[in-house]
Scaffold this active site. Structure first.
Site, PDB file in Angstrom:
ATOM      1  N   ALA A  64       0.868  -1.189   0.000  1.00 32.21           N
ATOM      2  CA  ALA A  64       0.000   0.000   0.000  1.00 32.21           C
ATOM      3  C   ALA A  64       0.898   1.231   0.000  1.00 32.21           C
ATOM      4  O   ALA A  64       2.063   1.165   0.374  1.00 32.21           O
ATOM      5  CB  ALA A  64      -0.872  -0.019   1.250  1.00 32.21           C
TER       6      ALA A  64
ATOM      7  N   GLU B 270       3.807  -5.836   6.993  1.00 31.34           N
ATOM      8  CA  GLU B 270       2.967  -4.844   7.657  1.00 31.34           C
ATOM      9  C   GLU B 270       3.255  -4.749   9.163  1.00 31.34           C
ATOM     10  O   GLU B 270       3.142  -3.683   9.751  1.00 31.34           O
ATOM     11  CB  GLU B 270       1.495  -5.156   7.441  1.00 31.34           C
ATOM     12  CG  GLU B 270       1.000  -4.907   6.029  1.00 31.34           C
ATOM     13  CD  GLU B 270       1.181  -6.099   5.101  1.00 31.34           C
ATOM     14  OE1 GLU B 270       2.004  -6.984   5.426  1.00 31.34           O
ATOM     15  OE2 GLU B 270       0.527  -6.143   4.051  1.00 31.34           O
TER      16      GLU B 270
ATOM     17  N   GLY C 185       0.482  -5.268   0.500  1.00 29.86           N
ATOM     18  CA  GLY C 185      -0.640  -5.294  -0.436  1.00 29.86           C
ATOM     19  C   GLY C 185      -0.235  -5.829  -1.796  1.00 29.86           C
ATOM     20  O   GLY C 185      -1.070  -6.341  -2.546  1.00 29.86           O
TER      21      GLY C 185
ATOM     22  N   GLU D 160      -0.544  -9.464  -1.383  1.00 30.61           N
ATOM     23  CA  GLU D 160      -1.981  -9.751  -1.237  1.00 30.61           C
ATOM     24  C   GLU D 160      -2.675  -9.686  -2.592  1.00 30.61           C
ATOM     25  O   GLU D 160      -3.548 -10.493  -2.889  1.00 30.61           O
ATOM     26  CB  GLU D 160      -2.612  -8.768  -0.251  1.00 30.61           C
ATOM     27  CG  GLU D 160      -2.153  -9.000   1.180  1.00 30.61           C
ATOM     28  CD  GLU D 160      -2.662  -7.937   2.127  1.00 30.61           C
ATOM     29  OE1 GLU D 160      -2.372  -6.744   1.893  1.00 30.61           O
ATOM     30  OE2 GLU D 160      -3.351  -8.292   3.085  1.00 30.61           O
TER      31      GLU D 160
END
Ligand code: T1G
Length: 694
Positions: A66, A128, A105, A108
């Site tokens: 992210a 994270e 992310g 992911e």
């Protein structure tokens, strides 16, 4: 080729649609990137000419996560979970083509794809937790469904970057690609279609969860096994809870639970502190008056003067980076001893299975011993790590200046002496710099790089790059006694010594700082490092410290002598309060006319930490540190300041500078002028500002 938006393109290559993300520097999942990926996938699904899709990235890496710069701002559509479910629900197989680091992310997103391929140099991970949060786009729900619960617990709570080959072995990567990644991914996608392989939706796979469903104890066993590592952190526990939800709940409910646990962390202080630190660490690489494109000196070989504890540890850093080292001692005996210690350090790591024998042999093959400084004549950098004595150092630098080739960097590992003065012993003061390693030098990551008034930009830029090459975190500081870290540490030590005279128990001072998050308190740390180190420095400066001197006069140097501030049973490193030391403290207090009293934990903490912050304000004002966040990087990497509190300067901002200022005035009224607030602190308070506003 069609531009979906400024960050993402779509192109049909034969029967495969290629969606390419291009958002330097790391293809972070900003709102535009998320919208572009969603649009690209939709375009591919709508394109009747293609029957498979590849999701690739331009530049240095697949999506690295992210966009951290968006954290704390109002979320914008599409959310990452929406993007990932668009991918997973595609009617055509989607293949992630991974290079560089697919992190957070990014991984992911790849887990939402039906297949993943990667080049051997790629790495994947869910880091994270290092930002004080947890994978918030299905990572805690999908990863266990691919690699199993135990591996998912390890990957997610450590944030480790897993090499592609290891990820392939764990089932995270479906095929390794040699040669051009996009071409390889297209070929793989065609194979998937040709072989009629299924659209693998990880969210629908549950067999890897069965083992944990039958053995729910796996979670508490993991908690217990990692209690020490996770101490004080909030994020690891929420990571574990999210993975428990993956095991105990249907996917959709698990995703909801993950979101709750994610938001709990994201709104907390620890996440803000760790995200602050992520950027602080990168800011420290930037030296305002050293341009980013400053030419670097090519460091092909290194010389080290002194094969003692520090010299040997420093040498190991270079050997492990593949840089040949010539290490010089004054006698063959001292040289043999020093090289022997290096060898036994590596052998110990080999015996623990953490280093292969061939790697150790390679490292040792790069090491040359000598008893003559003349053998350093061709070294690109020479680091002096000898006795802390100015005359001795200046004599050695004078000799090195005559011996070493033009353009060689002459560095000193001194932790207390004036490097400007050391530079005057040479004809090349612009090539003189301090490289202050922290003991054990082959373990501690912080490297305080000390610029003199004359150190050139090229030498600074070279040493900053070199530090990263040898696995260190460099912070550039100026010349003063103790530079930044030890200058602040001295203030904490002074107060700790004063507090035990006033009545605080030795073990209570250590407990308060341990509970704050330090790996150990000042007295346990002194026993570990050796009480005689500080004793010698104080003697050199004619400084007295009644309790510390008294225990050293008894030969109580700490763990290495079995007794120090604490008693240590034979073979044990567990500190035990010692009545002998208590008597020494009581006597010293009596001799000083101090009436001992109860001291609260709150007073212990404030009197140990606030003087450090006050000294840091002086350090900033004197320009010894470039920015407040550099001081935080020094304290987290050099002294174990808990990263979930961001560092002393961020902690000060969090407490509020006015509150600290008022407490300093209170302590000044009780204990004297040494508590006078620094002028910078006073100014910031008056202006209603914080260190972050500097
Ligand atoms: N967001 C924004 N900027 C980033 C960034 C990120 N994720 N990662 C790096 N940068 C910037 C960095 O600040 C620097 O900027 C430049 O890129 C180069 O970085 C939903 C919520 C990828 C291994 O934690 O680990 O996904 O200083 O100097 O040494 O579950 O960057 O040049 O202006 O570090 O080669 C999870 C963080 C996010 C990865 C490259 N992802 N990044 O290292 O270069 S949370 C991460 C890194 C998340 C999801 C959750 C490293 C790197 P500048 P750099 P590098």
């Amino acid at each position: 080729m069609t531009a979906i938006n400024e960050f993402v393109t779509y192109e049909a290559k034969g029967t495969v649609g290629v969606v390419t993300v291009n958002s330097p520097p790391v293809n972070a999942l900003s709102q535009g990137v998320r919208a572009g990926i969603k649009g690209g996938i939709e375009a591919a699904v709508a394109d009747g000419s293609v029957n498979a899709v590849v999701l690739a990235c331009a530049g240095r890496t697949f999506i690295a996560g992210a966009d951290i710069t968006e954290f704390g701002k109002p979320p914008k559509e599409p959310g990452l979970n929406v993007v990932i479910s668009t991918i997973e629900s595609s009617s055509k197989p989607v293949v992630a083509a991974i290079h560089g680091t697919a992190l957070g992310g990014g991984l992911e997103t790849a887990l939402g794809c039906h297949y993943r391929v990667a080049v051997p140099s790629a790495k994947v991970g869910l880091p994270e937790v290092k930002l004080g949060i947890l994978p918030g786009a299905g990572g805690t729900q999908r990863l266990p469904r691919v690699v199993g619960v135990q591996k998912a617990l390890e990957f997610i709570t450590s944030g480790v970057h897993v090499p592609a080959k290891q990820a392939f072995a764990a089932g995270l990567i479906d095929e390794m690609i040699d040669g051009d990644l996009t071409e390889g991914a297209i070929a793989f996608a065609k194979k998937v279609v040709a072989e009629g392989r299924p659209l693998v939706k990880i969210s629908e796979q549950n067999d890897k969860l069965e083992e944990a469903r039958k053995n729910p104890a796996i979670f508490d066993e993991f908690r217990k096994a990692n209690a020490r590592k996770f101490r004080g952190f909030e994020a690891p526990e929420n990571c574990i809870k999210a993975i428990e939800a993956a095991v105990n709940l249907p996917f959709a409910d698990g995703l909801k639970r993950e979101r709750e646990l994610f938001m709990e962390l994201m709104s907390g202080e620890q996440a803000k502190a760790q995200q602050y630190f992520f950027f602080a660490e990168r800011q420290a690489n930037k030296i305002p008056d050293v341009p980013k494109d400053t030419p670097l000196i090519d460091i092909k070989t290194a010389g080290i003067v002194g094969a003692g504890t520090m010299g040997g540890g420093i040498a190991m850093n270079f050997l492990q980076a593949g840089i040949p080292v010539t290490i010089v001692e004054t006698s063959q005996e001292a040289l043999d001893k020093g090289i022997g210690v290096i060898k036994s350090n590596y052998a110990a790591t080999v015996s623990k299975g953490r280093l292969k024998q061939e790697a150790m042999d390679k490292y040792m093959s790069l090491l040359t011993g000598s008893t003559s400084l003349e053998d350093l004549k061709d070294a690109d950098i020479v680091i002096e790590a000898i006795f802390e004595n100015m005359d001795v150092k200046k004599e050695v630098f004078g000799k090195l200046d005559k011996i070493c080739k033009q353009g060689a960097i002459l560095a000193t590992n001194t932790s207390t002496l004036d490097i400007d003065e050391i530079g005057t012993a040479t004809s090349r003061p612009d090539y003189v710099i301090g490289l202050h390693f922290f003991s054990p030098a082959n373990v501690m990551r912080l490297l305080e790089e000390v610029r003199t008034k004359k150190t050139s930009a090229t030498v600074m830029a070279t040493c900053m790059a070199l530090a990263k090459k040898i696995g260190k975190v460099p912070v550039m500081v100026g010349v003063c006694e103790g530079f930044v870290g030890n200058r602040m540490l001295a203030k904490r030590g002074e107060q700790a010594s004063q507090l035990i005279l006033e009545g605080a128990k030795l073990e209570d001072v250590d407990r308060v700082l341990y509970d704050f998050g330090f790996p150990m308190g000042p007295f346990a740390m002194s026993d570990l490092a050796g009480n005689d180190v500080g004793w010698r420095i104080r003697q050199g400066k004619g400084v007295k410290s009644p309790v510390a001197d008294a225990i050293c006069e008894l030969g109580r140097f700490g763990q290495k002598t079995g007794d120090g501030y604490y008693h240590y049973e034979k073979g044990s490193r567990t500190p035990q309060p010692d009545p002998i030391v208590e008597e020494i403290i009581v006597k010293a207090a009596r001799d000083a006319g101090i009436n001992r009293r109860q001291v609260s934990d709150e007073e212990i903490l404030k009197r140990c930490v606030y003087p450090m912050i006050n000294e840091a304000a002086k350090i900033l004002e004197e320009g010894i540190a470039t920015r407040a966040s550099d001081i935080d990087v020094i304290w987290v990497y050099g002294y174990g300041w808990p990263i979930y509190r961001g560092g002393p300067m961020r902690y000060a901002d969090h407490i509020g500078l006015e509150n600290i200022y008022n407490d300093l005035l209170k302590f000044k009224a009780e204990h004297g002028d040494e508590w006078t607030p620094a002028p910078l602190l006073e100014r910031l308070v008056k202006e209603g500002k914080s260190f972050k506003d500097l």
